[in-house]
Write a protein that holds these residues in place. Structure first.
Motif, PDB file in Angstrom:
ATOM      1  N   THR A 181      -2.909   6.636   7.904  1.00 35.63           N
ATOM      2  CA  THR A 181      -2.252   7.667   6.888  1.00 35.63           C
ATOM      3  C   THR A 181      -1.716   6.640   5.473  1.00 35.63           C
ATOM      4  OG1 THR A 181      -0.807   7.572   7.589  1.00 35.63           O
ATOM      5  CG2 THR A 181      -1.550   9.550   7.823  1.00 35.63           C
ATOM      6  N   PHE A 182      -2.601   5.711   5.133  1.00 30.01           N
ATOM      7  CA  PHE A 182      -2.482   5.037   3.814  1.00 30.01           C
ATOM      8  C   PHE A 182      -3.658   4.920   2.978  1.00 30.01           C
ATOM      9  CE2 PHE A 182      -1.411   2.516   7.902  1.00 30.01           C
ATOM     10  CZ  PHE A 182      -0.586   1.585   7.461  1.00 30.01           C
ATOM     11  N   VAL A 183      -3.013   4.331   1.923  1.00 27.57           N
ATOM     12  CA  VAL A 183      -4.140   4.743   0.066  1.00 27.57           C
ATOM     13  C   VAL A 183      -3.675   3.272  -0.583  1.00 27.57           C
ATOM     14  CG1 VAL A 183      -3.626   7.461  -0.313  1.00 27.57           C
ATOM     15  CG2 VAL A 183      -2.066   5.059  -0.476  1.00 27.57           C
ATOM     16  N   SER A 184      -4.329   3.207  -1.322  1.00 25.89           N
ATOM     17  CA  SER A 184      -4.940   1.639  -2.384  1.00 25.89           C
ATOM     18  C   SER A 184      -2.868   1.370  -3.161  1.00 25.89           C
ATOM     19  CB  SER A 184      -6.311   1.326  -2.804  1.00 25.89           C
ATOM     20  OG  SER A 184      -5.527   0.542  -3.373  1.00 25.89           O
ATOM     21  N   VAL A 185      -2.094   2.691  -3.054  1.00 27.51           N
ATOM     22  CA  VAL A 185      -1.025   1.945  -4.135  1.00 27.51           C
ATOM     23  C   VAL A 185      -0.501   3.407  -4.103  1.00 27.51           C
ATOM     24  CG1 VAL A 185      -2.717   0.594  -5.812  1.00 27.51           C
ATOM     25  CG2 VAL A 185      -2.206   3.126  -5.963  1.00 27.51           C
ATOM     26  N   PRO A 186       0.703   2.675  -3.804  1.00 34.95           N
ATOM     27  CA  PRO A 186       1.987   3.914  -4.115  1.00 34.95           C
ATOM     28  C   PRO A 186       2.017   4.829  -5.398  1.00 34.95           C
ATOM     29  CG  PRO A 186       2.873   1.494  -4.262  1.00 34.95           C
ATOM     30  CD  PRO A 186       1.806   1.255  -3.943  1.00 34.95           C
ATOM     31  N   VAL A 225       0.952  -1.015  -0.079  1.00 36.01           N
ATOM     32  CA  VAL A 225      -0.585   0.403   0.020  1.00 36.01           C
ATOM     33  C   VAL A 225       0.657   1.627  -0.099  1.00 36.01           C
ATOM     34  CG1 VAL A 225      -1.837  -1.313   1.124  1.00 36.01           C
ATOM     35  CG2 VAL A 225      -0.333  -0.031   2.491  1.00 36.01           C
ATOM     36  N   GLY A 226       0.208   2.027  -0.330  1.00 35.21           N
ATOM     37  CA  GLY A 226       0.867   3.787   0.021  1.00 35.21           C
ATOM     38  C   GLY A 226       0.700   4.602   1.084  1.00 35.21           C
ATOM     39  N   VAL A 227       2.019   5.286   1.424  1.00 32.26           N
ATOM     40  CA  VAL A 227       1.982   5.554   2.814  1.00 32.26           C
ATOM     41  C   VAL A 227       2.911   7.242   2.744  1.00 32.26           C
ATOM     42  CG1 VAL A 227       2.258   3.406   4.626  1.00 32.26           C
ATOM     43  CG2 VAL A 227       4.334   4.308   3.541  1.00 32.26           C
ATOM     44  N   THR A 271     -16.692   1.722   4.377  1.00 25.47           N
ATOM     45  CA  THR A 271     -16.041   0.573   4.927  1.00 25.47           C
ATOM     46  C   THR A 271     -15.782   1.026   6.084  1.00 25.47           C
ATOM     47  OG1 THR A 271     -15.157  -0.201   3.223  1.00 25.47           O
ATOM     48  CG2 THR A 271     -14.544  -1.386   4.682  1.00 25.47           C
ATOM     49  N   SER A 272     -15.147   2.126   6.465  1.00 27.45           N
ATOM     50  CA  SER A 272     -15.113   2.762   7.510  1.00 27.45           C
ATOM     51  C   SER A 272     -15.988   2.516   8.657  1.00 27.45           C
ATOM     52  CB  SER A 272     -14.542   3.819   7.438  1.00 27.45           C
ATOM     53  OG  SER A 272     -13.262   4.194   6.623  1.00 27.45           O
ATOM     54  N   ALA A 299      -9.405  -2.560   3.252  1.00 35.98           N
ATOM     55  CA  ALA A 299     -10.553  -2.021   2.990  1.00 35.98           C
ATOM     56  C   ALA A 299     -11.136  -0.532   2.938  1.00 35.98           C
ATOM     57  CB  ALA A 299     -11.932  -2.590   3.490  1.00 35.98           C
ATOM     58  N   TRP A 300      -9.684   0.079   4.542  1.00 39.20           N
ATOM     59  CA  TRP A 300      -9.923   0.941   4.227  1.00 39.20           C
ATOM     60  C   TRP A 300     -10.057   1.796   3.031  1.00 39.20           C
ATOM     61  CZ3 TRP A 300      -8.010  -0.078  10.102  1.00 39.20           C
ATOM     62  CH2 TRP A 300      -9.309  -0.337  10.612  1.00 39.20           C
ATOM     63  N   VAL A 301      -8.885   1.132   2.653  1.00 38.83           N
ATOM     64  CA  VAL A 301      -8.307   2.102   1.119  1.00 38.83           C
ATOM     65  C   VAL A 301      -8.904   2.127   0.212  1.00 38.83           C
ATOM     66  CG1 VAL A 301      -6.279   2.551   2.594  1.00 38.83           C
ATOM     67  CG2 VAL A 301      -6.366   0.647   1.049  1.00 38.83           C
TER      68      VAL A 301
END
Length: 591
Positions: free
Chosen positions: A89-94, A39-41, A183-184, A172-174
């Protein structure tokens, strides 16, 4: 057929349980994509108010000048990014871009960050797989119990399993907006349902009819669910949609409420344990131990995950994995016929934990001394091989010493009981009467180990096994072994050692019931002939004898055999002397 018929209700129950289980497992399984697609951070962490707690060096956040003490302005952030920039502080992909408002030194500015790939190693991925496996186990046990024994109690436990299993929601959150919002919110509501379900389970477990304060608490659970759901949703709204104070206060309140209700559930378990009798009491010990360890691990995880940003990820994953003890201990207590004594398991855990620690410490010292201090890596390897060989040669003796030390230190009563039985075994060959032998075989084990019953059946001159000594047996129980017990006696003679009556069921009538029901048979053989049988019941609280206790009892058999052998020899010698004396008198009598 009525829609409300039993078969329809059962089908509906199966559908709901399977659907919820598959939904949760699907969410957890989706997170396994992180094994090959990180995941992306952004490299920063905030509290519930959006205040930045830490910023990683050379991270996207650090490169734009974000500093500790800055605040994410949720109101100035586009809606599709709000759940991504506060705390998680996550996103689906870098490579994904996120734009949000940031208050830096009192000035509001718009910041755009580009996510980079999260860093993970083999240990992290191992823990992800372990967490998923534990989540599958969690949900499967909860689903199995509610399908096998449907009721308020098992439904509460099932909801707890769904909410508190160690599976990850990160993927699921991202998900894309607005799915991530749904989802959240769903995760918050499931957490509330699981928390209330835990309370319901704790209040009603092992209680056929709930009364008193438990009944009042159960009646309040629907209102409690509504109140907690509103509080959880308002907290989500404040943190992710409005921003700022009192978001962190609300978040901490959630942690406190979770802890309070969890400790209330633990209190209910302890209260059930105090009131329980027989095997139920031992089952509750397992649940209390499992739940207490899991609760401690979960609360530490929640605190460290949000307020200790530098903590290693493996520590958090380890704390999360402690949750698996709850379904394991509860499933064991509900389904298992025999319950192993907690003390025995703790003893074994301490023994092997100590041995492992000694081995690891020895390798660490060798590695430091030869590799780091002397800079002699090859010699260090040789020293490690020597240490392994020495440990293997000394393992048995070291194991006995560690076991004895832990028993004497942490389990003094157990250690004293085993020593007492060993002393009795050593003294038995010097017994002068059969009654002394009977006391050592029956009364002493009952007293030392806290057994509910014991009975000695000894063979008489007619070949019949009569009850000679007993404790916990009544006059109505059998006084002799009948012809129908012939197969049982044949088995004992062939085994020539302790025989578990769980594995080889014997009588169900004519013997004590409950904890006093015989669970172990000890044959006493002299010159390959079965001269006596001792039957032992379980402990007074219902738990069966553990392997160490069986070993201590088995030591009495050979000693008793020696005692019976020399008593029989003495009796024969006296009989021969008596006959010789009578013969001599007959010879000197006048014709």
């Amino acid at each position: 057929m009525s829609v409300q018929g039993p078969s329809n209700r059962a089908a509906l129950r199966v559908f709901v349980v399977v659907a919820l289980s598959l939904l949760m497992l699907g969410i957890f399984a989706s997170d396994l994509r992180r094994l090959w697609q990180p995941v992306g951070v952004f490299g920063y962490l905030t509290n519930g108010d959006g205040t930045v707690l830490s910023v990683n060096d050379n991270s996207p956040a650090g490169k734009v000048g974000m500093q500790t003490g800055d605040r994410v302005d949720v109101a100035a952030t586009p809606p599709q990014f709000r759940t991504l920039v506060v705390q998680g502080t996550f996103v689906s992909v870098p490579g994904q871009h996120v734009t949000f408002g940031l208050v830096h030194r009192g000035q509001l500015r718009s910041v755009t960050l580009t996510a980079v790939a999260s860093q993970s190693d083999g240990l992290d991925k191992t823990f992800w797989l372990m967490n998923f496996a534990a989540a599958v186990l969690f949900v499967s046990i909860g689903a199995a119990l509610v399908l096998l024994r449907p009721g308020l109690t098992t439904w509460g436990f099932f909801l707890y399993c769904l909410a508190f299993s160690p599976g990850s929601w990160i993927s699921a959150w991202v998900t894309p907006y607005p799915l991530n919002l749904i989802t959240s919110i769903s995760s918050y509501l499931i957490q509330v349902a699981g928390l209330v379900g835990l309370l319901v389970f704790a209040l009603s477990f092992l209680s056929e009819s709930v009364g008193g304060w438990r009944s009042a608490a159960l009646r309040l659970t629907p209102a409690l669910f509504v109140a907690l759901a509103l509080l959880w949703l308002f907290t989500f709204y404040q943190m992710y949609w409005v921003g700022g104070s009192p978001g962190d206060v609300l978040f901490r309140s959630i942690l406190w409420i979770t802890a309070i209700l969890s400790f209330l559930a633990l209190y209910a378990f302890v209260d059930t344990y105090v009131r329980a009798r027989g095997t139920d009491r031992q089952r509750m010990q397992w649940i209390i131990v499992g739940f207490a360890v899991s609760l401690t691990g979960y609360l530490l995880f929640e605190i460290l995950a949000f307020y200790a940003p530098k903590i290693p990820s493996w520590v958090l994953d380890s704390l999360l994995l402690t949750g698996v003890l709850v379904p394991l201990t509860i499933g064991y207590a509900v389904i298992k016929h025999r319950v192993i004594d907690v003390n025995f398991v703790v003893n074994r855990a301490l023994v092997y934990g100590t041995l492992t620690t000694l081995l690891v410490a020895a390798f660490s010292i060798i590695d430091w001394f030869f590799v780091d201090y002397l800079r002699l890596a090859r010699l260090g390897t040789i020293a490690e091989v020597v240490a392994v060989v020495a440990f293997g040669l000394w393992f048995k003796g070291l194991h006995m010493r560690v076991d004895s030390f832990i028993d004497a230190t942490f389990f003094r009563q157990r250690h004293a009981a085993q020593r007492q039985l060993a002393r009795n075994a050593a003294a038995l060959p010097f017994a002068t009467t059969p009654q002394i032998v009977a006391t050592a075989l029956v009364k002493e084990p009952v007293r030392a180990l806290g057994l509910a019953s014991a009975a000695l059946f000894r063979r008489n001159k007619d070949g019949v096994y009569m009850r000679e000594e007993s404790a916990g047996w009544s006059a109505a129980d059998i006084q002799r072994l009948a012809d129908s017990d012939g197969h049982f006696l044949m088995l004992l003679q062939a085994e020539n050692g302790p025989v578990s009556l769980y594995d080889h069921p014997w009588r169900t009538h004519g013997v004590p019931s409950g904890p006093a029901h015989p669970v172990l048979a000890l044959p006493i053989t002299v010159r390959r002939e079965l001269v006596a049988v001792v039957l032992y019941g379980a402990h007074t609280h219902g738990e069966p004898l553990d392997p160490d206790e069986i070993k201590a009892i088995a030591g009495l058999a050979s000693a008793a055999a020696a005692a019976y052998d020399h008593l029989e020899a003495d009796a024969l010698r006296r009989e021969v002397e008596s006959l010789r004396s009578q013969l001599a008198e007959a010879q000197i009598q006048p014709a």
